[in-house]
Write a protein that holds these residues in place. Structure first.
Motif, PDB file in Angstrom:
ATOM      1  N   ILE A 268       0.836  -1.200   0.000  1.00 29.66           N
ATOM      2  CA  ILE A 268       0.000   0.000   0.000  1.00 29.66           C
ATOM      3  C   ILE A 268       0.869   1.249   0.000  1.00 29.66           C
ATOM      4  CG2 ILE A 268      -1.655   1.331   1.375  1.00 29.66           C
ATOM      5  CD1 ILE A 268      -2.840  -1.390   2.283  1.00 29.66           C
ATOM      6  N   ASP A 271       2.329   1.938  -3.353  1.00 29.95           N
ATOM      7  CA  ASP A 271       1.362   2.473  -4.315  1.00 29.95           C
ATOM      8  C   ASP A 271       0.949   3.898  -3.988  1.00 29.95           C
ATOM      9  OD1 ASP A 271      -0.325   1.833  -6.654  1.00 29.95           O
ATOM     10  OD2 ASP A 271      -1.989   2.147  -5.256  1.00 29.95           O
ATOM     11  N   GLN A 272       0.778   4.213  -2.706  1.00 29.08           N
ATOM     12  CA  GLN A 272       0.169   5.485  -2.310  1.00 29.08           C
ATOM     13  C   GLN A 272       1.172   6.524  -1.812  1.00 29.08           C
ATOM     14  OE1 GLN A 272      -2.964   4.575   0.480  1.00 29.08           O
ATOM     15  NE2 GLN A 272      -4.223   3.559  -1.060  1.00 29.08           N
ATOM     16  N   ASP A 273       2.354   6.088  -1.389  1.00 31.69           N
ATOM     17  CA  ASP A 273       3.364   7.023  -0.884  1.00 31.69           C
ATOM     18  C   ASP A 273       4.716   6.522  -1.378  1.00 31.69           C
ATOM     19  OD1 ASP A 273       4.925   8.830   0.462  1.00 31.69           O
ATOM     20  OD2 ASP A 273       4.340   8.197   2.483  1.00 31.69           O
ATOM     21  N   PRO A 297       4.755   2.467  -8.303  1.00 36.68           N
ATOM     22  CA  PRO A 297       3.341   2.277  -7.949  1.00 36.68           C
ATOM     23  C   PRO A 297       2.674   1.341  -8.959  1.00 36.68           C
ATOM     24  CG  PRO A 297       3.941   4.602  -7.965  1.00 36.68           C
ATOM     25  CD  PRO A 297       5.079   3.870  -8.578  1.00 36.68           C
ATOM     26  N   ALA A 319      -7.641  -0.464  -0.420  1.00 40.47           N
ATOM     27  CA  ALA A 319      -6.682   0.560  -0.845  1.00 40.47           C
ATOM     28  C   ALA A 319      -6.572   0.641  -2.366  1.00 40.47           C
ATOM     29  CB  ALA A 319      -5.308   0.272  -0.243  1.00 40.47           C
TER      30      ALA A 319
END
Length: 706
Positions: A268, A271-273, A297, A319
């Motif tokens: 996660i 992908d997100q940070d 990502p 997510a």
């Protein structure tokens, strides 16, 4: 009037079973939480009261509420268990088996054990059935199983109740079908538990397949919830490295526990940070991030295919990391994989289906049914005599005609492909919040989760085509207790022969990692552990008297110190790569053994950058990310209250100190001479005002560890 085979009282159903089958009962049940606990307790007590009943229970992973051994453990676990496990009933046969109290007319065999719970238990070890998960049904039926009992979820509809295998679709259908093929159909018992989430798709079971259906309020109870465990630095090191092996647009299999949660959190974050994620990987090996590492990502996302659907997978779905839908049609899936079509039906999709001969020209009935099922054609479209009709419009059913494809794209096609799946799984288990999330899922999302046969998930036999199409770039991620320097994995038993848990599906996943195109088997292990004497020892060893995965199936190993890709490598290179991820406190001893056996050159030296594989170095490298909250202890929440977490930390310290008299004495002295740091912990454990010498002793030890 009550229908035949339908009961509102558990005891009546037991009477009916004995009347139908007789007193020789070989009862199989699913592993984990799919067991009908109150029902099997009633049958077990009937056998205890009647020596003429010959009862053999065959199952796996019998789960009981946690119970403490010492005074302090009982005080800690008591309120916690009441809050988390509610009215979950223990299985009385399991408790008696653990204590060696089974009556002589009752036998219990399991093919997977609660980890480490039965080491040294002669009865359990003697009756254990050593089967791969995919062979469990076959092996149980050869032992004469004549009853299969399972808890069922129920959904009320205008047409009446629908029943679901819910958490355990893994073995049931195979058991029903194989027993019929063998000419000895078993009696299927279903006991409704209204706490079970209703799962659609393959989990829905036809009522006529259930011979004895019990809907007694006593069958409904709290599900066994496995609390999320703390993800420590060692776990995060392993999880972060493992996440770098996962390819975009691929397939993912993970397990339960802190490592599963750690991997989900790492993916996660990737992908997100992504900036923080890359910084973490760089921190683990400054300046040495491998060229093969997958760090970007996810553009297409992942698809899950795992014997166990766990909380980490739900977090990945929520997510949006697990977002790659797969379809139960080989030709359609191959076109999606090749990016020749998208999930939006259009003229290009129709042309591709015709070009690759996924459908005939003209269409036949099966082709038309497929196009309707997957939402390519609208439900309002009909088919007869080689002609497609919508309202007062008709076109020839030939997708290889560009004019037809163009006409169909003007109002005849659906808006999105239907019946895509985000995950296929055989069973699920997790914390209470996970079960509630499943109950609350919007139906559109729930329909994308398919609880199905373990023979589909864990194997490819009989469905190789769809398995290859759906499981592209597969990563089968599993855990082992130990590994040898030559690449064998020890995951389920000790060299003494005692079973720790079981092989489960690990062999099948390793085999898929070796045979599916582009797939890899990833075996995680902690590089070191503390033994019973409190001494750190290596989990990478030269050799071991039992292995679960032989070294000819070696592939990728991951510890908190890095990744060792050993597939297809010469023996000497395997040794060097395994040494590179071993704890540095044990590298010299391991290297010496390898040199003695001639597996590496006499003058080989471990590179200096691999000599920093130490817990304190790992802790320092992750400290900033810990402090900033990027690597939380419980990434997906916890059932423990803050005071319980503090108490648990103190009790874990105390458990380690029991192995060292000096450490125990030091903790006792601190507790007697220093102010209490967290008095609320003592209050939670009932030690604020000790009344006995024993309580005063425990108070000092706990206080000394706060």
């Amino acid at each position: 009037m009550q229908e035949p085979g339908r009961f509102t009282r558990i005891e009546d159903s037991v009477d009916a079973l004995i009347a139908r089958v007789g007193k020789k009962l070989v009862v199989a049940m699913p592993l984990g939480i799919g067991k009908p606990n109150p029902w099997i307790n009633a049958l077990y007590h009937r056998a205890k009261a009647d020596p003429e009943i010959d009862l053999w229970i065959i199952t796996a992973l019998s789960l009981d509420r946690p119970h403490g051994r010492s005074l302090i453990e009982r005080r800690f676990l008591g309120p916690f268990a009441e809050r988390v496990f509610g009215n979950y009933p223990n299985m009385d046969y399991a408790e008696d088996d653990r204590r060696g109290r089974l009556p002589p007319n009752v036998r219990v065999s399991e093919f997977f054990l609660k980890t480490s719970a039965y080491i040294g238990n002669a009865s359990v070890q003697r009756n254990y059935i050593y089967s791969n998960y995919t062979h469990a049904v076959r092996d149980a039926l050869t032992l004469g199983v004549n009853v299969y009992a399972q808890a069922l979820a129920v959904e009320q509809t205008p047409e009446g109740p629908r029943y679901s295998l819910s958490c355990n679709s893994d073995l049931t259908r195979d058991a029903i079908e194989m027993s019929r093929e063998m000419g000895n159909p078993l009696v299927q018992v279903g006991v409704v538990n209204r706490e079970l989430p209703f799962m659609p798709n393959d989990a829905v079971i036809e009522p006529e397949l259930v011979d004895i259906l019990v809907d007694d309020p006593a069958g409904t109870h709290t599900m066994f919830g496995t609390p999320n465990m703390r993800v420590d630095d060692q776990d995060y090191g392993i999880s972060l490295w493992t996440s770098t092996t996962v390819r975009d647009a691929g397939m993912l299999q993970i397990g339960i526990g802190s490592l599963g949660d750690g991997i989900a959190q790492a993916l996660i974050t990737r992908d997100q940070d992504n900036a923080s994620y890359r910084a973490m990987i760089e921190a683990l090996a400054p300046g040495r991030t491998p060229a093969w590492a997958q760090l970007d990502p996810f553009k297409e996302g992942l698809y899950g295919c795992s014997e166990m659907f766990v909380n980490g997978f739900m977090a990945l779905i929520d997510a949006g990391v697990v977002r790659r839908e797969v379809f139960d049609h080989e030709g359609l899936q191959k076109l999606l994989n090749a990016h020749r079509i998208t999930s939006t039906p259009d003229a290009a999709l129709l042309a591709a289906l015709a070009e690759d001969k996924v459908v005939s020209s003209p269409l036949n009935d099966a082709d038309f049914a497929m196009l309707r099922h997957f939402g390519i054609l609208k439900d309002e479209v009909s088919f007869a005599g080689g002609v497609l009709t919508l309202g007062d419009q008709s076109v020839p059913a030939r997708l290889d005609d560009p004019a037809v494809s163009s006409a169909l794209s003007e109002g005849w096609l659906g808006t999105k492909l239907k019946h895509g799946r985000l995950i296929h799984a055989g069973f699920f288990i997790g914390p209470n919040a996970f079960y509630q999330r499943l109950r609350d899922l919007p139906r559109e999302l729930l329909d994308k989760i398919d609880m199905t046969r373990i023979s589909f998930v864990n194997d490819t036999f009989g469905h190789e085509g769809i398995a290859v199409a759906q499981r592209q770039h597969a990563r089968f991620i599993n855990t082992s207790m130990m590994a040898t320097l030559l690449g064998a994995a020890v995951s389920d038993a000790l060299e003494s022969g005692d079973l720790v848990s079981g092989v489960g599906g690990q062999y099948n996943f390793v085999a898929q990692g070796q045979t599916l195109p582009g797939a890899r088997s990833v075996m995680m292990l902690r590089a070191w552990r503390t033994n019973s004497a409190g001494k750190p020892i290596s989990n990478i060893v030269w050799s071991y008297g039992h292995v679960t995965i032989p070294r000819h199936l070696r592939d990728i190993f991951v510890t908190e110190y890095g990744v060792a890709d050993v597939r297809g490598q010469p023996e000497g290179e395997v040794v060097k790569r395994m040494l590179a991820i071993a704890d540095s406190r044990f590298q010299d001893e391991l290297l010496a053994k390898a040199k003695k056996q001639g597996k590496v050159e006499p003058d080989y030296e471990i590179p200096a950058e691999q000599r920093q594989n130490l817990p304190e170095v790992l802790e320092a490298r992750l400290a900033a990310f810990r402090a900033s909250g990027k690597l939380p202890d419980f990434p997906f929440g916890t059932d423990f209250e803050p005071v319980e977490l503090a108490a648990a930390k103190a009790l874990m310290k105390l458990k380690r100190q029991r192995k060292s008299p000096l450490a125990l004495a030091a903790a006792l002295l601190r507790g007697l001479t220093r102010p209490v740091a967290k008095p609320e912990v003592l209050e939670r454990l009932g030690l604020t005002k000790p009344k006995t010498l024993s309580e005063r002793f425990w108070r000092a030890l706990v206080a000394g560890n706060l």
